[in-house]
Scaffold this motif. Structure first.
Motif, PDB file in Angstrom:
ATOM      1  N   GLY A   1      32.600  75.219 -38.100  1.00 17.78           N
ATOM      2  CA  GLY A   1      31.440  75.996 -37.741  1.00 17.78           C
ATOM      3  C   GLY A   1      30.411  75.189 -36.971  1.00 17.78           C
ATOM      4  N   VAL A   2      30.677  73.927 -36.723  1.00 19.94           N
ATOM      5  CA  VAL A   2      29.746  73.056 -36.020  1.00 19.94           C
ATOM      6  C   VAL A   2      29.919  73.248 -34.521  1.00 19.94           C
ATOM      7  CG1 VAL A   2      29.150  70.655 -35.584  1.00 19.94           C
ATOM      8  CG2 VAL A   2      29.719  71.404 -37.884  1.00 19.94           C
ATOM      9  N   THR A   3      28.816  73.350 -33.829  1.00 24.06           N
ATOM     10  CA  THR A   3      28.878  73.555 -32.386  1.00 24.06           C
ATOM     11  C   THR A   3      28.122  72.484 -31.622  1.00 24.06           C
ATOM     12  OG1 THR A   3      26.953  75.001 -32.494  1.00 24.06           O
ATOM     13  CG2 THR A   3      29.114  76.058 -32.648  1.00 24.06           C
ATOM     14  N   SER A   4      28.055  71.302 -32.156  1.00 26.31           N
ATOM     15  CA  SER A   4      27.299  70.227 -31.544  1.00 26.31           C
ATOM     16  C   SER A   4      28.104  68.932 -31.597  1.00 26.31           C
ATOM     17  CB  SER A   4      25.984  70.032 -32.307  1.00 26.31           C
ATOM     18  OG  SER A   4      25.272  68.930 -31.827  1.00 26.31           O
ATOM     19  N   SER A   5      27.918  68.110 -30.570  1.00 27.00           N
ATOM     20  CA  SER A   5      28.680  66.855 -30.542  1.00 27.00           C
ATOM     21  C   SER A   5      27.910  65.683 -31.146  1.00 27.00           C
ATOM     22  CB  SER A   5      29.086  66.513 -29.106  1.00 27.00           C
ATOM     23  OG  SER A   5      27.999  65.999 -28.375  1.00 27.00           O
ATOM     24  N   PHE A   6      26.625  65.844 -31.433  1.00 28.64           N
ATOM     25  CA  PHE A   6      25.820  64.726 -31.927  1.00 28.64           C
ATOM     26  C   PHE A   6      25.430  64.935 -33.369  1.00 28.64           C
ATOM     27  CE2 PHE A   6      21.861  62.594 -32.933  1.00 28.64           C
ATOM     28  CZ  PHE A   6      22.097  61.315 -32.476  1.00 28.64           C
ATOM     29  N   PRO A   7      25.715  63.956 -34.220  1.00 32.04           N
ATOM     30  CA  PRO A   7      26.492  62.735 -34.072  1.00 32.04           C
ATOM     31  C   PRO A   7      27.938  62.980 -34.492  1.00 32.04           C
ATOM     32  CG  PRO A   7      25.381  62.697 -36.179  1.00 32.04           C
ATOM     33  CD  PRO A   7      25.007  64.004 -35.513  1.00 32.04           C
ATOM     34  N   SER A   8      28.763  61.963 -34.411  1.00 25.76           N
ATOM     35  CA  SER A   8      30.157  62.084 -34.828  1.00 25.76           C
ATOM     36  C   SER A   8      30.267  61.871 -36.339  1.00 25.76           C
ATOM     37  CB  SER A   8      31.030  61.062 -34.105  1.00 25.76           C
ATOM     38  OG  SER A   8      32.331  61.072 -34.660  1.00 25.76           O
ATOM     39  N   GLY A   9      30.556  62.947 -37.045  1.00 22.06           N
ATOM     40  CA  GLY A   9      30.763  62.848 -38.487  1.00 22.06           C
ATOM     41  C   GLY A   9      32.040  62.116 -38.833  1.00 22.06           C
ATOM     42  N   HIS A  10      33.080  62.284 -37.989  1.00 19.09           N
ATOM     43  CA  HIS A  10      34.334  61.561 -38.213  1.00 19.09           C
ATOM     44  C   HIS A  10      34.085  60.049 -38.154  1.00 19.09           C
ATOM     45  CE1 HIS A  10      36.184  65.446 -37.437  1.00 19.09           C
ATOM     46  NE2 HIS A  10      37.383  64.957 -37.697  1.00 19.09           N
ATOM     47  N   ALA A  11      33.372  59.605 -37.115  1.00 17.88           N
ATOM     48  CA  ALA A  11      33.087  58.174 -36.972  1.00 17.88           C
ATOM     49  C   ALA A  11      32.233  57.676 -38.132  1.00 17.88           C
ATOM     50  CB  ALA A  11      32.399  57.891 -35.637  1.00 17.88           C
ATOM     51  N   ALA A  12      31.277  58.495 -38.577  1.00 19.03           N
ATOM     52  CA  ALA A  12      30.429  58.097 -39.698  1.00 19.03           C
ATOM     53  C   ALA A  12      31.255  57.919 -40.968  1.00 19.03           C
ATOM     54  CB  ALA A  12      29.326  59.146 -39.913  1.00 19.03           C
ATOM     55  N   ALA A  13      32.138  58.874 -41.243  1.00 18.46           N
ATOM     56  CA  ALA A  13      32.929  58.816 -42.472  1.00 18.46           C
ATOM     57  C   ALA A  13      33.885  57.624 -42.487  1.00 18.46           C
ATOM     58  CB  ALA A  13      33.709  60.118 -42.652  1.00 18.46           C
ATOM     59  N   VAL A  14      34.626  57.436 -41.398  1.00 20.87           N
ATOM     60  CA  VAL A  14      35.599  56.337 -41.402  1.00 20.87           C
ATOM     61  C   VAL A  14      34.910  54.973 -41.387  1.00 20.87           C
ATOM     62  CG1 VAL A  14      37.480  57.718 -40.458  1.00 20.87           C
ATOM     63  CG2 VAL A  14      36.012  56.436 -38.888  1.00 20.87           C
ATOM     64  N   THR A  15      33.741  54.907 -40.780  1.00 20.63           N
ATOM     65  CA  THR A  15      32.974  53.661 -40.822  1.00 20.63           C
ATOM     66  C   THR A  15      32.484  53.406 -42.237  1.00 20.63           C
ATOM     67  OG1 THR A  15      32.313  53.897 -38.511  1.00 20.63           O
ATOM     68  CG2 THR A  15      30.975  52.431 -39.881  1.00 20.63           C
ATOM     69  N   ALA A  16      32.122  54.453 -42.947  1.00 21.34           N
ATOM     70  CA  ALA A  16      31.722  54.289 -44.344  1.00 21.34           C
ATOM     71  C   ALA A  16      32.875  53.691 -45.147  1.00 21.34           C
ATOM     72  CB  ALA A  16      31.280  55.622 -44.941  1.00 21.34           C
ATOM     73  N   TYR A  17      34.089  54.199 -44.944  1.00 20.62           N
ATOM     74  CA  TYR A  17      35.242  53.632 -45.656  1.00 20.62           C
ATOM     75  C   TYR A  17      35.446  52.160 -45.307  1.00 20.62           C
ATOM     76  CZ  TYR A  17      36.544  58.294 -47.154  1.00 20.62           C
ATOM     77  OH  TYR A  17      36.544  59.530 -47.727  1.00 20.62           O
ATOM     78  N   ALA A  18      35.319  51.838 -44.036  1.00 21.90           N
ATOM     79  CA  ALA A  18      35.497  50.436 -43.627  1.00 21.90           C
ATOM     80  C   ALA A  18      34.404  49.556 -44.229  1.00 21.90           C
ATOM     81  CB  ALA A  18      35.492  50.328 -42.107  1.00 21.90           C
ATOM     82  N   THR A  19      33.193  50.068 -44.294  1.00 22.91           N
ATOM     83  CA  THR A  19      32.090  49.297 -44.865  1.00 22.91           C
ATOM     84  C   THR A  19      32.290  49.104 -46.366  1.00 22.91           C
ATOM     85  OG1 THR A  19      30.643  50.209 -43.147  1.00 22.91           O
ATOM     86  CG2 THR A  19      29.572  49.135 -45.014  1.00 22.91           C
ATOM     87  N   ILE A  20      32.801  50.129 -47.033  1.00 25.13           N
ATOM     88  CA  ILE A  20      33.117  50.008 -48.458  1.00 25.13           C
ATOM     89  C   ILE A  20      34.238  48.983 -48.655  1.00 25.13           C
ATOM     90  CG2 ILE A  20      34.124  51.234 -50.436  1.00 25.13           C
ATOM     91  CD1 ILE A  20      32.523  53.736 -49.403  1.00 25.13           C
ATOM     92  N   ALA A  21      35.234  49.011 -47.783  1.00 24.48           N
ATOM     93  CA  ALA A  21      36.377  48.086 -47.889  1.00 24.48           C
ATOM     94  C   ALA A  21      35.962  46.634 -47.703  1.00 24.48           C
ATOM     95  CB  ALA A  21      37.451  48.463 -46.867  1.00 24.48           C
ATOM     96  N   ARG A  22      34.889  46.412 -47.001  1.00 22.05           N
ATOM     97  CA  ARG A  22      34.427  45.042 -46.726  1.00 22.05           C
ATOM     98  C   ARG A  22      34.196  44.258 -48.009  1.00 22.05           C
ATOM     99  NH1 ARG A  22      28.214  45.678 -45.776  1.00 22.05           N
ATOM    100  NH2 ARG A  22      28.469  46.117 -47.954  1.00 22.05           N
ATOM    101  N   ASP A  23      33.724  44.911 -49.075  1.00 28.73           N
ATOM    102  CA  ASP A  23      33.462  44.228 -50.343  1.00 28.73           C
ATOM    103  C   ASP A  23      34.458  44.595 -51.435  1.00 28.73           C
ATOM    104  OD1 ASP A  23      31.191  42.891 -49.383  1.00 28.73           O
ATOM    105  OD2 ASP A  23      29.903  44.608 -49.832  1.00 28.73           O
ATOM    106  N   SER A  24      35.497  45.317 -51.066  1.00 32.65           N
ATOM    107  CA  SER A  24      36.439  45.814 -52.058  1.00 32.65           C
ATOM    108  C   SER A  24      37.523  44.792 -52.369  1.00 32.65           C
ATOM    109  CB  SER A  24      37.093  47.101 -51.544  1.00 32.65           C
ATOM    110  OG  SER A  24      38.107  47.531 -52.412  1.00 32.65           O
ATOM    111  N   ASP A  25      37.933  44.777 -53.631  1.00 30.72           N
ATOM    112  CA  ASP A  25      39.062  43.931 -54.035  1.00 30.72           C
ATOM    113  C   ASP A  25      40.393  44.653 -53.840  1.00 30.72           C
ATOM    114  OD1 ASP A  25      37.345  41.876 -54.833  1.00 30.72           O
ATOM    115  OD2 ASP A  25      37.180  42.676 -56.874  1.00 30.72           O
TER     116      ASP A  25
END
Length: 190
Positions: free
Chosen positions: A101-125
């Protein structure tokens, strides 16, 4: 002040146009199939699956951080998309607006979510940072390649993903993981 903001925005639009020209020049059938297949890993559905896997695996820290960060991202990304209403780049390969239902390109939610996972992984065991960051980079690029976001939309999404995890870490440090888990609408045994 307004002149400076105008100049910065003109520069951002210029960079975005260069990005659109670049991906248009490198598009191939095989690369488009790969990018279309990969981009779904940054979707809301994939996010729910990943959070569920963290829970089932018993990865408490990763689960709690991802719940807080992704919840925040959901609100912020939806709010910005609704407020800004930036049109999609020209000649997209795929648009997923019918799905969300989103009709806008700003910002990228996909990029935000996957970056969050990568940031979480940075300190993960348990999460491999290099692999997670690599997938985050590819998925973020797929959003530009497929024409669903401009470069600036994606970069802003990446910044949001990092900021959401930093916020989640600070919040969890202040209130504790147990307090966050107590707010969930279901019982947890993590």
């Amino acid at each position: 002040m307004y002149a400076l903001i105008g100049e910065v925005l003109n520069y951002v639009h210029w960079i975005d146009r260069l990005g659109v020209e670049f991906v248009g020049a490198i598009r191939t059938g095989m690369l488009t199939v790969m990018m279309t297949s990969m981009t779904g890993l940054g979707s809301v559905t994939a996010g729910v699956v990943f959070v569920g896997l963290f829970y089932l695996a018993g990865w408490r820290e990763e689960f709690v951080k991802s719940v807080v960060a992704l919840s925040l991202l959901g609100v912020v990304v939806w709010g910005l998309m609704s407020l800004v209403e930036r049109p999609f780049p020209p000649d997209p390969v795929c648009i997923t607006e019918g799905d969300t239902g989103v009709t806008s390109s700003f910002p990228s939610g996909h990029a935000a979510a996957v970056t969050a996972y990568a940031t979480i992984a940075r300190d993960s065991d348990v999460l491999p940072f290099a692999v997670t960051a690599g997938f985050a980079g590819l998925i973020s690029f797929s959003r530009i390649y497929l024409g669903t976001h401009y470069l600036s939309d994606t970069l802003f999404g990446i910044g949001l993903g990092i900021a959401a995890v930093l916020f989640a870490e600070r919040l969890i440090d202040r209130v504790g993981e147990e307090a966050v888990l107590d707010l969930l609408p279901f019982e947890t045994d993590l």
